[in-house]
Design a protein around this motif. Structure first.
Motif, PDB file in Angstrom:
ATOM      1  N   SER A  87     -58.725 123.523  10.564  1.00  0.00           N
ATOM      2  CA  SER A  87     -58.894 122.730   9.352  1.00  0.00           C
ATOM      3  C   SER A  87     -59.873 123.391   8.405  1.00  0.00           C
ATOM      4  N   VAL A  88     -59.916 122.858   7.192  1.00  0.00           N
ATOM      5  CA  VAL A  88     -61.009 123.170   6.283  1.00  0.00           C
ATOM      6  C   VAL A  88     -62.091 122.113   6.499  1.00  0.00           C
ATOM      7  N   THR A  89     -63.304 122.435   6.098  1.00  0.00           N
ATOM      8  CA  THR A  89     -64.434 121.583   6.441  1.00  0.00           C
ATOM      9  C   THR A  89     -64.422 120.228   5.750  1.00  0.00           C
ATOM     10  N   ASN A  90     -63.639 120.061   4.683  1.00  0.00           N
ATOM     11  CA  ASN A  90     -63.705 118.773   3.981  1.00  0.00           C
ATOM     12  C   ASN A  90     -63.273 117.598   4.851  1.00  0.00           C
ATOM     13  N   VAL A  91     -62.484 117.873   5.893  1.00  0.00           N
ATOM     14  CA  VAL A  91     -62.095 116.816   6.832  1.00  0.00           C
ATOM     15  C   VAL A  91     -63.330 116.217   7.501  1.00  0.00           C
ATOM     16  N   LEU A  92     -64.358 117.041   7.684  1.00  0.00           N
ATOM     17  CA  LEU A  92     -65.582 116.587   8.339  1.00  0.00           C
ATOM     18  C   LEU A  92     -66.709 116.282   7.353  1.00  0.00           C
ATOM     19  N   THR A  93     -66.722 116.959   6.212  1.00  0.00           N
ATOM     20  CA  THR A  93     -67.888 116.864   5.330  1.00  0.00           C
ATOM     21  C   THR A  93     -67.662 116.065   4.055  1.00  0.00           C
ATOM     22  N   GLU A  94     -66.412 115.733   3.742  1.00  0.00           N
ATOM     23  CA  GLU A  94     -66.122 114.954   2.535  1.00  0.00           C
ATOM     24  C   GLU A  94     -65.504 113.602   2.875  1.00  0.00           C
ATOM     25  N   ALA A  95     -64.351 113.630   3.527  1.00  0.00           N
ATOM     26  CA  ALA A  95     -63.592 112.398   3.789  1.00  0.00           C
ATOM     27  C   ALA A  95     -64.397 111.315   4.510  1.00  0.00           C
ATOM     28  N   PRO A  96     -65.218 111.641   5.525  1.00  0.00           N
ATOM     29  CA  PRO A  96     -65.934 110.567   6.226  1.00  0.00           C
ATOM     30  C   PRO A  96     -66.908 109.775   5.353  1.00  0.00           C
ATOM     31  N   HIS A  97     -67.279 110.291   4.193  1.00  0.00           N
ATOM     32  CA  HIS A  97     -68.175 109.552   3.303  1.00  0.00           C
ATOM     33  C   HIS A  97     -67.461 108.415   2.581  1.00  0.00           C
ATOM     34  N   VAL A  98     -66.141 108.495   2.455  1.00  0.00           N
ATOM     35  CA  VAL A  98     -65.400 107.477   1.699  1.00  0.00           C
ATOM     36  C   VAL A  98     -64.287 106.822   2.513  1.00  0.00           C
ATOM     37  N   LEU A  99     -64.063 107.283   3.724  1.00  0.00           N
ATOM     38  CA  LEU A  99     -63.036 106.713   4.588  1.00  0.00           C
ATOM     39  C   LEU A  99     -63.639 106.332   5.936  1.00  0.00           C
ATOM     40  N   LYS A 100     -63.140 105.260   6.526  1.00  0.00           N
ATOM     41  CA  LYS A 100     -63.550 104.909   7.888  1.00  0.00           C
ATOM     42  C   LYS A 100     -62.782 105.801   8.839  1.00  0.00           C
ATOM     43  N   SER A 101     -63.443 106.853   9.277  1.00  0.00           N
ATOM     44  CA  SER A 101     -62.744 107.887  10.042  1.00  0.00           C
ATOM     45  C   SER A 101     -62.589 107.558  11.518  1.00  0.00           C
ATOM     46  N   GLY A 102     -63.489 106.741  12.061  1.00  0.00           N
ATOM     47  CA  GLY A 102     -63.406 106.421  13.486  1.00  0.00           C
ATOM     48  C   GLY A 102     -64.024 107.475  14.383  1.00  0.00           C
ATOM     49  N   PHE A 103     -64.744 108.419  13.808  1.00  0.00           N
ATOM     50  CA  PHE A 103     -65.456 109.424  14.604  1.00  0.00           C
ATOM     51  C   PHE A 103     -66.691 109.869  13.826  1.00  0.00           C
ATOM     52  N   ASP A 104     -67.648 110.429  14.538  1.00  0.00           N
ATOM     53  CA  ASP A 104     -68.852 110.955  13.901  1.00  0.00           C
ATOM     54  C   ASP A 104     -68.663 112.458  13.712  1.00  0.00           C
ATOM     55  N   PRO A 105     -68.553 112.921  12.472  1.00  0.00           N
ATOM     56  CA  PRO A 105     -68.242 114.336  12.252  1.00  0.00           C
ATOM     57  C   PRO A 105     -69.325 115.294  12.729  1.00  0.00           C
ATOM     58  N   LEU A 106     -70.547 114.817  12.874  1.00  0.00           N
ATOM     59  CA  LEU A 106     -71.630 115.689  13.307  1.00  0.00           C
ATOM     60  C   LEU A 106     -71.895 115.606  14.808  1.00  0.00           C
ATOM     61  N   LYS A 107     -71.413 114.553  15.450  1.00  0.00           N
ATOM     62  CA  LYS A 107     -71.677 114.380  16.880  1.00  0.00           C
ATOM     63  C   LYS A 107     -70.442 114.574  17.750  1.00  0.00           C
ATOM     64  N   ASP A 108     -69.273 114.209  17.240  1.00  0.00           N
ATOM     65  CA  ASP A 108     -68.069 114.233  18.066  1.00  0.00           C
ATOM     66  C   ASP A 108     -67.294 115.542  17.992  1.00  0.00           C
ATOM     67  N   VAL A 109     -67.544 116.342  16.950  1.00  0.00           N
ATOM     68  CA  VAL A 109     -66.777 117.570  16.732  1.00  0.00           C
ATOM     69  C   VAL A 109     -67.719 118.761  16.655  1.00  0.00           C
ATOM     70  N   LYS A 110     -67.295 119.873  17.259  1.00  0.00           N
ATOM     71  CA  LYS A 110     -68.075 121.109  17.210  1.00  0.00           C
ATOM     72  C   LYS A 110     -67.281 122.205  16.503  1.00  0.00           C
ATOM     73  N   PRO A 111     -67.851 122.827  15.476  1.00  0.00           N
ATOM     74  CA  PRO A 111     -67.187 123.992  14.878  1.00  0.00           C
ATOM     75  C   PRO A 111     -67.295 125.186  15.814  1.00  0.00           C
ATOM     76  N   ILE A 112     -66.202 125.926  15.945  1.00  0.00           N
ATOM     77  CA  ILE A 112     -66.195 127.088  16.832  1.00  0.00           C
ATOM     78  C   ILE A 112     -66.251 128.383  16.043  1.00  0.00           C
ATOM     79  N   ALA A 113     -65.451 128.475  14.991  1.00  0.00           N
ATOM     80  CA  ALA A 113     -65.378 129.739  14.253  1.00  0.00           C
ATOM     81  C   ALA A 113     -65.134 129.500  12.780  1.00  0.00           C
ATOM     82  N   GLU A 114     -65.984 130.075  11.931  1.00  0.00           N
ATOM     83  CA  GLU A 114     -65.754 130.120  10.497  1.00  0.00           C
ATOM     84  C   GLU A 114     -64.926 131.368  10.216  1.00  0.00           C
ATOM     85  N   MET A 115     -63.758 131.206   9.600  1.00  0.00           N
ATOM     86  CA  MET A 115     -62.834 132.328   9.503  1.00  0.00           C
ATOM     87  C   MET A 115     -62.523 132.768   8.075  1.00  0.00           C
ATOM     88  N   ALA A 116     -62.414 131.833   7.145  1.00  0.00           N
ATOM     89  CA  ALA A 116     -62.103 132.197   5.760  1.00  0.00           C
ATOM     90  C   ALA A 116     -62.579 131.084   4.841  1.00  0.00           C
TER      91      ALA A 116
END
Length: 319
Positions: A87-116
């Motif tokens: 994915s692109v990071t906006n799924v974790l860093t933008e959408a959760p601010h305005v949508l009830k995502s049902g997950f904590d983007p900073l606690k439940d998900v770990k980034p593995i590789a920045e590629m482009a």
């Protein structure tokens, strides 16, 4: 023998952690429909990964809810490195601010590789009477209440950029959100909505075809493919510095050793010249220096906090 040994090592690196068969397919979950920008990006990765580890690598599209459908699906699967999010990071860093995502983007998900990376561009319809951003701003000022600006979704950097420009330049552009870049760009191409901030990946082919007009780069530096196009910072708006990086993410429950091994495998793939050339051909800018797991996690946190501050400052809510 050496080549076979190396490939087996890569396969083990990707699937290590839980006791599972080495021929178990690897799933790359994409939070967007087939054919979209991130789907194309995921298939570039999957093609190379399949070649490297000689086992199936499947791209599975699970769009919806600002990416939450894909993220929650990944989190529901075994945290062993066999089901990953591309994915692109906006799924974790933008959408959760305005949508009830049902997950904590900073606690439940770990980034593995920045590629482009995909930078933000300020674009206009071909018929818009301005050849660059300076003229566009002057035109909006001279026509108060008459100019609208599209975004690819409310609560995204596409909207943030127009809100900041309105404030800093004293404009009154009306924000018109759409469910994605494609429908927004269709309106810009047709001159129904004259202006938009959009990602370089989706805009690049339209700029090349003359279907939209590039006014400025809303990123910290000029882009190699548009060396003569100034940044918004050069025009006096340094706050207009937006980009998303694309990469691979995993459940935070994944063992640290597995994350490190997957990170190593993806870093190797990201260094392949053919892969980097394919990124560039789609409008992505390859990330030159590999980022560690810790650096990637910090990058996501900083982007999340910056976007949260923008949402609060401008009172941005889901329309």
């Amino acid at each position: 023998m050496r080549r076979r040994t190396a490939m087996l090592a890569l396969a083990a690196a990707l699937c290590a952690g839980a006791a599972q068969a080495t021929d178990k397919p690897v799933k790359l979950i994409v939070p967007a429909p087939p054919g979209g920008t991130i789907d194309v990006f995921a298939r570039i990765i999957s093609d190379q990964l399949a070649l490297e580890i000689r086992q199936p690598v499947i791209v599975e599209n699970r769009p919806g809810a600002g990416g939450a459908v894909a993220v929650k699906y990944m989190l529901s699967q075994p945290a062993d490195g066999s089901v990953l999010l591309v994915s692109v990071t906006n799924v974790l860093t933008e959408a959760p601010h305005v949508l009830k995502s049902g997950f904590d983007p900073l606690k439940d998900v770990k980034p593995i590789a920045e590629m482009a990376r995909s930078a933000m561009l300020f674009i206009a319809s071909p018929q818009f009477p301005a050849k660059d951003a300076r003229e566009a701003i002057a035109y909006v000022k001279a026509n108060p209440g008459k100019v609208s600006v599209a975004s690819y979704s409310p609560g995204t950097s596409s909207q943030y950029a127009s809100a900041i420009l309105n404030q800093k330049a004293g404009l009154d552009m009306e924000h018109v959100p759409f469910p994605g870049s494609a429908p927004a760009l269709a309106q810009v191409m047709g001159n129904q909505i004259p202006l938009m901030f959009d990602g370089s990946v989706t805009s690049k082919p339209l700029i090349a075809a003359g279907k939209v007009k590039l006014l400025a780069v809303a990123y910290k530096s000029r882009m190699p493919e548009y060396p003569d196009v100034p940044t918004m910072a050069e025009l006096g708006y340094p706050e207009l510095n937006f980009s998303n990086w694309a990469g691979v993410f995993a459940s935070a429950q994944t063992p640290a050793a597995v994350l490190e091994k997957v990170h190593a495998a993806l870093t190797k793939i990201n260094a392949v010249p053919a892969v980097r050339a394919r990124y560039a051909s789609t409008g992505f800018e390859p990330i030159a220096e590999p980022r560690s797991l810790q650096q990637a996690e910090e990058d996501v946190r900083l982007e999340y906090e910056r976007n949260g501050a923008i949402v609060k400052a401008f009172g941005i809510k889901l329309n």
